[in-house]
Design a protein around this motif. Structure first.
Motif, PDB file in Angstrom:
ATOM      1  N   ARG A   1       0.847  -1.186   0.000  1.00  0.00           N
ATOM      2  CA  ARG A   1       0.000   0.000   0.000  1.00  0.00           C
ATOM      3  C   ARG A   1       0.886   1.241   0.000  1.00  0.00           C
ATOM      4  O   ARG A   1       1.997   1.229   0.521  1.00  0.00           O
ATOM      5  N   PRO A   2       0.393   2.304  -0.578  1.00  0.00           N
ATOM      6  CA  PRO A   2       1.203   3.521  -0.676  1.00  0.00           C
ATOM      7  C   PRO A   2       1.181   4.288   0.636  1.00  0.00           C
ATOM      8  O   PRO A   2       0.163   4.868   1.007  1.00  0.00           O
ATOM      9  N   ASP A   3       2.284   4.271   1.339  1.00  0.00           N
ATOM     10  CA  ASP A   3       2.324   4.908   2.648  1.00  0.00           C
ATOM     11  C   ASP A   3       2.915   6.317   2.619  1.00  0.00           C
ATOM     12  O   ASP A   3       2.500   7.172   3.366  1.00  0.00           O
ATOM     13  N   GLY A   4       3.912   6.525   1.776  1.00  0.00           N
ATOM     14  CA  GLY A   4       4.639   7.792   1.805  1.00  0.00           C
ATOM     15  C   GLY A   4       3.743   8.968   1.435  1.00  0.00           C
ATOM     16  O   GLY A   4       2.832   8.840   0.620  1.00  0.00           O
ATOM     17  N   VAL A   5       4.014  10.098   2.055  1.00  0.00           N
ATOM     18  CA  VAL A   5       3.217  11.303   1.798  1.00  0.00           C
ATOM     19  C   VAL A   5       3.290  11.701   0.328  1.00  0.00           C
ATOM     20  O   VAL A   5       2.270  11.990  -0.314  1.00  0.00           O
ATOM     21  N   TRP A   6       4.502  11.672  -0.221  1.00  0.00           N
ATOM     22  CA  TRP A   6       4.662  12.125  -1.602  1.00  0.00           C
ATOM     23  C   TRP A   6       4.102  11.113  -2.592  1.00  0.00           C
ATOM     24  O   TRP A   6       3.587  11.492  -3.649  1.00  0.00           O
ATOM     25  N   THR A   7       4.182   9.829  -2.232  1.00  0.00           N
ATOM     26  CA  THR A   7       3.574   8.811  -3.107  1.00  0.00           C
ATOM     27  C   THR A   7       2.071   9.024  -3.170  1.00  0.00           C
ATOM     28  O   THR A   7       1.449   8.986  -4.246  1.00  0.00           O
ATOM     29  N   ARG A   8       1.495   9.260  -2.004  1.00  0.00           N
ATOM     30  CA  ARG A   8       0.041   9.472  -1.972  1.00  0.00           C
ATOM     31  C   ARG A   8      -0.339  10.750  -2.720  1.00  0.00           C
ATOM     32  O   ARG A   8      -1.335  10.776  -3.447  1.00  0.00           O
ATOM     33  N   ALA A   9       0.458  11.803  -2.524  1.00  0.00           N
ATOM     34  CA  ALA A   9       0.153  13.064  -3.224  1.00  0.00           C
ATOM     35  C   ALA A   9       0.207  12.851  -4.738  1.00  0.00           C
ATOM     36  O   ALA A   9      -0.647  13.358  -5.475  1.00  0.00           O
ATOM     37  N   ALA A  10       1.190  12.069  -5.184  1.00  0.00           N
ATOM     38  CA  ALA A  10       1.318  11.817  -6.627  1.00  0.00           C
ATOM     39  C   ALA A  10       0.115  11.020  -7.141  1.00  0.00           C
ATOM     40  O   ALA A  10      -0.428  11.307  -8.222  1.00  0.00           O
ATOM     41  N   LEU A  11      -0.315  10.026  -6.349  1.00  0.00           N
ATOM     42  CA  LEU A  11      -1.485   9.234  -6.769  1.00  0.00           C
ATOM     43  C   LEU A  11      -2.747  10.091  -6.806  1.00  0.00           C
ATOM     44  O   LEU A  11      -3.586   9.959  -7.706  1.00  0.00           O
ATOM     45  N   ILE A  12      -2.887  10.956  -5.809  1.00  0.00           N
ATOM     46  CA  ILE A  12      -4.063  11.844  -5.790  1.00  0.00           C
ATOM     47  C   ILE A  12      -4.057  12.713  -7.051  1.00  0.00           C
ATOM     48  O   ILE A  12      -5.092  12.890  -7.705  1.00  0.00           O
ATOM     49  N   PHE A  13      -2.896  13.224  -7.397  1.00  0.00           N
ATOM     50  CA  PHE A  13      -2.753  14.062  -8.598  1.00  0.00           C
ATOM     51  C   PHE A  13      -3.219  13.295  -9.838  1.00  0.00           C
ATOM     52  O   PHE A  13      -4.055  13.772 -10.620  1.00  0.00           O
ATOM     53  N   ILE A  14      -2.703  12.089  -9.992  1.00  0.00           N
ATOM     54  CA  ILE A  14      -3.049  11.282 -11.181  1.00  0.00           C
ATOM     55  C   ILE A  14      -4.542  10.975 -11.212  1.00  0.00           C
ATOM     56  O   ILE A  14      -5.200  11.083 -12.258  1.00  0.00           O
ATOM     57  N   LEU A  15      -5.087  10.614 -10.060  1.00  0.00           N
ATOM     58  CA  LEU A  15      -6.506  10.236 -10.015  1.00  0.00           C
ATOM     59  C   LEU A  15      -7.412  11.425 -10.314  1.00  0.00           C
ATOM     60  O   LEU A  15      -8.431  11.284 -11.001  1.00  0.00           O
ATOM     61  N   ILE A  16      -7.058  12.596  -9.803  1.00  0.00           N
ATOM     62  CA  ILE A  16      -7.893  13.777 -10.065  1.00  0.00           C
ATOM     63  C   ILE A  16      -7.866  14.108 -11.563  1.00  0.00           C
ATOM     64  O   ILE A  16      -8.915  14.335 -12.178  1.00  0.00           O
ATOM     65  N   VAL A  17      -6.670  14.120 -12.138  1.00  0.00           N
ATOM     66  CA  VAL A  17      -6.571  14.430 -13.574  1.00  0.00           C
ATOM     67  C   VAL A  17      -7.343  13.393 -14.392  1.00  0.00           C
ATOM     68  O   VAL A  17      -8.102  13.734 -15.315  1.00  0.00           O
ATOM     69  N   ALA A  18      -7.193  12.116 -14.015  1.00  0.00           N
ATOM     70  CA  ALA A  18      -7.903  11.052 -14.751  1.00  0.00           C
ATOM     71  C   ALA A  18      -9.411  11.207 -14.606  1.00  0.00           C
ATOM     72  O   ALA A  18     -10.165  11.037 -15.572  1.00  0.00           O
ATOM     73  N   ALA A  19      -9.864  11.536 -13.404  1.00  0.00           N
ATOM     74  CA  ALA A  19     -11.313  11.681 -13.182  1.00  0.00           C
ATOM     75  C   ALA A  19     -11.862  12.848 -13.983  1.00  0.00           C
ATOM     76  O   ALA A  19     -12.952  12.764 -14.558  1.00  0.00           O
ATOM     77  N   VAL A  20     -11.094  13.933 -14.044  1.00  0.00           N
ATOM     78  CA  VAL A  20     -11.561  15.102 -14.808  1.00  0.00           C
ATOM     79  C   VAL A  20     -11.616  14.770 -16.299  1.00  0.00           C
ATOM     80  O   VAL A  20     -12.606  15.047 -16.973  1.00  0.00           O
ATOM     81  N   LEU A  21     -10.585  14.135 -16.796  1.00  0.00           N
ATOM     82  CA  LEU A  21     -10.512  13.912 -18.238  1.00  0.00           C
ATOM     83  C   LEU A  21     -11.389  12.759 -18.717  1.00  0.00           C
ATOM     84  O   LEU A  21     -11.956  12.817 -19.801  1.00  0.00           O
ATOM     85  N   LEU A  22     -11.480  11.710 -17.915  1.00  0.00           N
ATOM     86  CA  LEU A  22     -12.209  10.526 -18.379  1.00  0.00           C
ATOM     87  C   LEU A  22     -13.670  10.524 -17.957  1.00  0.00           C
ATOM     88  O   LEU A  22     -14.431   9.652 -18.353  1.00  0.00           O
ATOM     89  N   GLY A  23     -14.052  11.495 -17.119  1.00  0.00           N
ATOM     90  CA  GLY A  23     -15.427  11.516 -16.620  1.00  0.00           C
ATOM     91  C   GLY A  23     -16.442  11.749 -17.731  1.00  0.00           C
ATOM     92  O   GLY A  23     -16.105  12.185 -18.824  1.00  0.00           O
ATOM     93  N   ASP A  24     -17.693  11.436 -17.403  1.00  0.00           N
ATOM     94  CA  ASP A  24     -18.782  11.594 -18.361  1.00  0.00           C
ATOM     95  C   ASP A  24     -19.352  13.000 -18.213  1.00  0.00           C
ATOM     96  O   ASP A  24     -19.478  13.504 -17.102  1.00  0.00           O
TER      97      ASP A  24
END
Lengths: 324, 462
Positions: free
Chosen positions: B428-451
């Motif tokens: 599981r992603p524990d590090g603060v920066w790892t989590r921040a990076a995942l949040i970044f990717i997920l937000i961008v993906a949700a914005v772009l791929l959303g309906d």
């Protein structure tokens, strides 16, 4: 990310605080995240806008590439009924399924002042004028958000149904929501259709001719009139002749229905100062025969390839006789 | 309800809660919760407040000894009243919707929904509280604000998880500040939940709805799109909502139950239901299955297997009816019961195979779930049967139904995450920066791929 979907893991991750997760470090990470999101949003938005201008997903790019003299615009009715190869080598059909008058206005607005287009055949849908911004086709404009969001007038149309949506358009990425894959794919591998025409091939099953006499009369909506005025201004500024038609429907002529008289009168008023040719109420026995032959139709509202050819031959005649 | 406003609302409330003194924080949470519910339709607020009042007053009367079962029954029926009226009366009384406030939420292909959003979820919380107090598990709460906050806590108000009083009321009231780790993991859960909902759930909705509209004329392809698409949509939609709820809870310093634990990797149907909508199945187990089982054991002389089977059958039919009074839901419950009972007749080696056979079992369970979940989505039983028959007979499609390629990468991400969580739970992603990076990717993906046309969460209607 596995922890994100596991109860035990999620509980465990809350209980177990890694040494690095100090409040200061988290605050720093969140600030960096916010800055990165805003910066990426704007930069990626710029890049995608550049791609949009070159992608074959963008209808304006098709017209820019084809450089036609005659441009057909409208919804699916116009898309399937007007075969540009019949009209001449310099004709292009940029009508789109599920679009309508607002799309036509936007397309005219997007043409450069020195455009090659001399004539626009506007396949009018009377419902667009009667319903205005409440029409069912308006929501489909969101398919072209990246383009429409650049223009203040068009942006108002885009957000008319949900005014709060305009704040989304401040984002560079949000306007590509749900489109990004198609836009990029059609930039890498463009799909340019010669003449823009893709006819339907199926033929409608036998059915009785419709009786529309009981349908209620409808007047123009204020936003429908505003849309017509926008078309008028855009055409005038580019010195384009407007040829207005009503695409064929099985068994009846929408242009001659008394229920549509007010809407068509509003259209004539809006276009009175334009170079304008009105083909909405053509009295032609060949047209009647064409629209009463089911072999010309894929369904009640759309012609097939044979119908498109038959209608376009008639249209070519009418233009030669009445619009020169 | 748009996530574009809901998620910033959660973040704003969490930031305010972090800086306010304890009493103001409690009121902020309660008023935010009631305001959040009222904005759906202010006429729903009396329903929520009425159910809360029944639970609060009922528990005060029920804690007196000796226990009075008849009084408990009265308050249980009173708490259930709105649910029964809204959910089941319209089936028999046509036109009832003219007299009741109707949900303002639009559920796309489902048509209008009469039930106030989340009614059964907060009703179930009140019922468990009443029954627990009646059983003497804990004393009644004498603070109406605390009790109202427990029932109406907005991240889980509309579709659960169904929390127990002891697990939620005290942490909420105690004003536990979230640790930095809770903040980061909470934000990551919210981002992943939004991604699931926007990039998969909503987009699949646009693909699944036409398949059910086409019904049998969609042929075998339409049936596969309808059944499989809806099952994946449901996990993304309901699972996404649950993750957002758990993440939001963490921002307020509380841990909510995560309703989903990789259900598609279950080896038996029983295990599937231990991994799917966990808070509901636990609730059903505690307040229906086990009490009913004890009652049947005490009051009948049937063979043991028959007692178990009857208990399972009644329980599962109840779960089906909980979804609604339509024939599709009743059949859904009955099918689950039959399959779970029938499963017991299989040799043990078949249910718990070793090696690669485990994966075959997972596939079989998944297929059974996919086909039976069509009953939850179908508008009518004939529509479902028509699609099922089209699938069995491999009927050719008469429509242009298609999935499109752009949805698959997002579905692949979901299935990979589920698979890693199932088979490599220690990662599981524990590090603060790892989590921040995942949040970044997920937000961008949700914005772009959303309906573009967002949808309401499916389970709000239940």
């Amino acid at each position: 990310m596995a922890a994100t979907s596991s109860t035990s893991a999620s509980n465990a991750s809350a209980a177990k605080a890694p040494a690095a997760s100090s409040p200061r470090r988290v605050a720093l990470a969140l600030a960096a995240l916010a800055v990165a999101l805003v910066a990426f949003d704007q930069l990626a938005g710029l890049a995608l806008n550049w791609i949009w201008d070159r992608s074959s997903f963008n209808p304006v790019a098709h017209v820019r590439r084809a450089q036609p003299e005659i441009l057909a615009l409208g919804s699916s009715g116009g898309h399937y009924a007007i075969d540009p190869s019949v009209l001449g080598p310099n004709a292009y059909n940029a009508s789109r399924d599920g679009q309508g008058g607002f799309y036509v206005a936007a397309m005219l607005n997007a043409l450069p002042a020195d455009t090659s287009v001399k004539r626009v055949i506007y396949a009018l849908d009377t419902g667009d004028i009667a319903d205005g911004l409440d029409g069912p086709n308006v929501k489909n404009l969101s398919q072209y958000t990246p383009w429409l969001a650049r223009d203040p007038v068009l942006r108002d149309w885009l957000t008319a149904r949900k005014p709060m949506e305009q704040y989304k358009l401040l984002s560079g990425l949000y306007r590509f929501r749900g489109l990004v894959i198609d836009v990029v794919r059609r930039w890498i591998k463009p799909r340019w259709v010669g003449g823009g025409y893709q006819p339907l091939q199926e033929t409608m099953a036998p059915r009785p001719l419709p009786d529309l006499s009981a349908d209620p009369a409808r007047g123009p909506a204020p936003s429908g009139i505003a849309m017509l005025q926008h078309i008028s201004r855009a055409a005038k500024a580019r010195n384009i002749q407007l040829i207005v038609v009503v695409s064929p429907t099985y068994g009846y002529d929408r242009g001659s229905l008394p229920q549509n008289a007010d809407v068509l009168a509003a259209m004539r008023t809006a276009f009175k100062d334009n170079a304008f040719c009105d083909l909405t109420q053509i009295q032609d026995s060949r047209f009647q025969a064409m629209r009463e032959n089911r072999m010309h139709f894929a369904d009640g509202s759309h012609v097939n390839a044979a119908g498109g050819r038959a209608y376009s031959l008639l249209l070519k005649d009418w233009i030669a006789q009445q619009c020169n | 309800m748009s996530l574009l406003y809901y998620v910033p609302g959660i973040l704003l409330a969490a930031m305010l809660a972090a800086i306010l003194p304890p009493t103001a924080r409690r009121w902020l949470l309660l008023l935010t919760s009631l305001g959040f519910y009222g904005q759906l339709n202010c006429l729903f607020l009396p329903v929520l407040l009425g159910v809360i009042a029944v639970g609060f007053i009922g528990a005060l009367l029920l804690e007196k000894r000796p226990p009075r079962t008849w009084l408990c029954a009265i308050f249980v029926v009173a708490a259930l009243g709105p649910l029964l009226v809204y959910k089941y009366l319209p089936v028999w009384l046509d036109g009832l919707d003219h007299y009741l406030p109707v949900s303002s939420l639009d559920f796309g292909g489902y048509g209008a929904v009469l039930v106030p959003a989340g009614l059964s979820f907060f009703t179930f919380q009140v019922l468990s509280y009443l029954i627990d107090v009646h059983r003497g598990a804990y004393p009644a709460d004498r603070n109406p604000v605390r009790f109202a906050l427990f029932i109406s806590f907005f991240p889980q108000l509309l579709a659960g998880p169904i929390e127990r009083y002891q697990a939620l009321a005290k942490p909420l009231w105690d004003n536990r500040r979230p640790t930095p780790d809770m903040v980061m993991s909470g934000l990551l859960l919210i981002a992943y939940g939004v991604f699931l909902k926007e990039a998969i759930g909503d987009r699949l909705g646009g693909i699944v709805d036409p398949a059910y509209l086409a019904a049998g004329s969609g042929g075998a392809r339409g049936a596969v799109i309808g059944f499989l698409g809806f099952t994946l949509q449901l996990l993304a939609d309901f699972g996404g909502y649950s993750l957002i709820a758990v993440g939001a809870g963490r921002l307020f310093g509380v841990e909510l139950i995560n309703n989903f634990k990789q259900p598609f990797f279950a080896e038996t149907l029983t295990e599937f239901w231990q991994r799917w909508h966990i808070s509901l199945t636990r609730w059903i187990g505690d307040y229906i299955y086990r009490p009913l089982g004890r009652f049947i054991v005490r009051s009948t002389s049937w063979p043991r297997g028959m007692k178990e089977n009857v208990t399972a059958f009644i329980t599962w039919t109840t779960i089906g009816i909980w979804h609604g009074a339509e024939a599709t839901f009743v059949l859904f419950g009955a099918i689950q019961a039959s399959l779970i009972v029938g499963q017991k007749a299989l040799p043990h080696g078949w249910l718990k195979p070793q090696g690669a056979w485990r994966y075959l079992n997972m596939l079989v369970v998944f297929a059974v779930v996919v086909i039976s979940f069509g009953l939850i989505r179908a508008n009518t039983l004939p529509q479902y049967l028509d699609m099922l028959w089209a699938l069995i007979t491999l009927r050719p499609s008469q429509t242009g139904l298609s999935v499109g390629g752009s949805i698959w990468p997002a579905i692949a991400v979901m299935l990979i995450v589920e698979g890693v969580a199932r088979f490599k739970p220690q990662w599981r992603p524990d590090g603060v920066w790892t989590r921040a990076a995942l949040i970044f990717i997920l937000i961008v993906a949700a914005v772009l791929l959303g309906d573009e046309d967002g949808r309401n969460f499916i389970y709000f209607r239940f």
